[in-house]
Scaffold this motif. Sequence first.
Motif, PDB file in Angstrom:
ATOM      1  N   CYS A  15       0.835  -1.211   0.000  1.00  0.00           N
ATOM      2  CA  CYS A  15       0.000   0.000   0.000  1.00  0.00           C
ATOM      3  C   CYS A  15       0.863   1.252   0.000  1.00  0.00           C
ATOM      4  O   CYS A  15       0.503   2.273  -0.590  1.00  0.00           O
ATOM      5  CB  CYS A  15      -0.936   0.005   1.210  1.00  0.00           C
ATOM      6  SG  CYS A  15      -2.159  -1.332   1.204  1.00  0.00           S
ATOM      7  N   ASN A  18       2.036   3.227  -3.223  1.00  0.00           N
ATOM      8  CA  ASN A  18       1.227   4.267  -3.846  1.00  0.00           C
ATOM      9  C   ASN A  18       1.662   5.618  -3.283  1.00  0.00           C
ATOM     10  O   ASN A  18       1.563   5.856  -2.079  1.00  0.00           O
ATOM     11  CB  ASN A  18      -0.258   4.010  -3.556  1.00  0.00           C
ATOM     12  CG  ASN A  18      -1.160   5.077  -4.134  1.00  0.00           C
ATOM     13  OD1 ASN A  18      -1.350   6.130  -3.538  1.00  0.00           O
ATOM     14  ND2 ASN A  18      -1.728   4.801  -5.302  1.00  0.00           N
ATOM     15  N   LYS A  77      -6.304   1.730  -0.991  1.00  0.00           N
ATOM     16  CA  LYS A  77      -5.092   1.306  -0.279  1.00  0.00           C
ATOM     17  C   LYS A  77      -5.313   1.332   1.228  1.00  0.00           C
ATOM     18  O   LYS A  77      -4.847   0.437   1.955  1.00  0.00           O
ATOM     19  CB  LYS A  77      -3.907   2.208  -0.647  1.00  0.00           C
ATOM     20  CG  LYS A  77      -3.515   2.165  -2.103  1.00  0.00           C
ATOM     21  CD  LYS A  77      -3.124   0.786  -2.563  1.00  0.00           C
ATOM     22  CE  LYS A  77      -2.701   0.775  -4.019  1.00  0.00           C
ATOM     23  NZ  LYS A  77      -2.443  -0.594  -4.532  1.00  0.00           N
ATOM     24  N   ASN A  80      -7.330  -1.691   2.118  1.00  0.00           N
ATOM     25  CA  ASN A  80      -6.494  -2.892   2.014  1.00  0.00           C
ATOM     26  C   ASN A  80      -5.557  -3.003   3.212  1.00  0.00           C
ATOM     27  O   ASN A  80      -5.370  -4.089   3.773  1.00  0.00           O
ATOM     28  CB  ASN A  80      -5.700  -2.850   0.712  1.00  0.00           C
ATOM     29  CG  ASN A  80      -5.030  -4.172   0.391  1.00  0.00           C
ATOM     30  OD1 ASN A  80      -5.517  -5.232   0.751  1.00  0.00           O
ATOM     31  ND2 ASN A  80      -3.894  -4.107  -0.280  1.00  0.00           N
ATOM     32  N   TRP A  81      -4.968  -1.888   3.599  1.00  0.00           N
ATOM     33  CA  TRP A  81      -4.074  -1.876   4.766  1.00  0.00           C
ATOM     34  C   TRP A  81      -4.837  -2.315   6.020  1.00  0.00           C
ATOM     35  O   TRP A  81      -4.372  -3.185   6.771  1.00  0.00           O
ATOM     36  CB  TRP A  81      -3.495  -0.477   4.956  1.00  0.00           C
ATOM     37  CG  TRP A  81      -2.666  -0.341   6.191  1.00  0.00           C
ATOM     38  CD1 TRP A  81      -1.334  -0.653   6.325  1.00  0.00           C
ATOM     39  CD2 TRP A  81      -3.110   0.109   7.476  1.00  0.00           C
ATOM     40  NE1 TRP A  81      -0.927  -0.425   7.620  1.00  0.00           N
ATOM     41  CE2 TRP A  81      -1.995   0.042   8.352  1.00  0.00           C
ATOM     42  CE3 TRP A  81      -4.323   0.558   7.978  1.00  0.00           C
ATOM     43  CZ2 TRP A  81      -2.069   0.407   9.700  1.00  0.00           C
ATOM     44  CZ3 TRP A  81      -4.417   0.922   9.311  1.00  0.00           C
ATOM     45  CH2 TRP A  81      -3.293   0.850  10.164  1.00  0.00           C
ATOM     46  N   SER A  96      -4.534  -6.268  -3.535  1.00  0.00           N
ATOM     47  CA  SER A  96      -4.898  -5.457  -4.699  1.00  0.00           C
ATOM     48  C   SER A  96      -4.147  -5.928  -5.935  1.00  0.00           C
ATOM     49  O   SER A  96      -4.449  -5.506  -7.044  1.00  0.00           O
ATOM     50  CB  SER A  96      -4.573  -3.979  -4.436  1.00  0.00           C
ATOM     51  OG  SER A  96      -5.309  -3.489  -3.340  1.00  0.00           O
TER      52      SER A  96
END
Length: 310
Positions: A15, A18, A77, A80-81, A96
């Motif tokens: 993540c 990004n 992100k 997802n984290w 992802s």
Amino acid sequence: MDIISILNIISAQECFSNQSFNDNWPRYKAFINNYLGEYPSSKKVQNLGMELSSIFTKNDTERGQSEVSVTGNVWSKFINWYLNICLLGTNSWAVSSSQLLPPQVVRALEIRINGEKVSRSKEIVVVQYTGAENVDVVLPNDLSGVNLKKTYREAYKNFFKKIDLQEVRVILLSPKTIASDMLAIPLFWNFCYKGNKLNTVFDIEIGNHKENPEIFKDNKVYYSVVTVPTGREDKIKAGTIPGKAQINKLQLLDGGFYWGRKPSDKVKSFDNFFLDNLDLNGFVGKEVSENYEFTNYSRSVYYKLFNPQN
């Protein structure tokens, strides 16, 4: 540490690759540390799911809905984290990137319409593995500077080869920042992945005859939405944005409709995702809770969850 936990940490670390997420991370981390405190319980870690939207938009109240949509990838992100810090130590991981998925799962999720392969939205894929091949790997005492993805690539690829799709549950999670983007596409994908025989009527083919959603543990793929959103919270709570009918339809998604705020009678808070979709009770956030003191220790594997790769 088992190989699924390694995948949790790798995915959380990715993540930070990004740039926009990385740029915002110091601000997010300050609020997260303040919320969790010094010795958070596992429930406190999980309940972070009710604070994600306010952390995401903190100090940014003047930003409009259209501008927030530009940061949709950052929201993805962030989700997802959060998923991976909660799922660490369980039998599930969220990604992802297809590189962190078993190839047979990737193939089972492929969609062809009129014979042409089509791309889905950029959903997060949550995988729950219920088999017995989740092997342990040995970690060195000092992990500072160690790239987990490179170091353990062979180990997790060997793990992927042993996975039977019948022992896998898959949830596609679509992070959304704006209300107007929440309805049509998620409902379409939800319909496609329910295991319907679509090829005979609509010429829609999912996977192949050996690898497809009907082979998965529940004979389908779950589809879910998690939204911020900003600026229209009261209308979402009232069920008027994106419309009463639409809100009711979103509640019919197999994987549920959530937001990163406290629950209302129309929308569940995102911390409910784990019990609703994965039947995980009592394990969510436990690993991070028990090792939270090591998240500031650069040699520890837990440090990698809260800090960009050096």
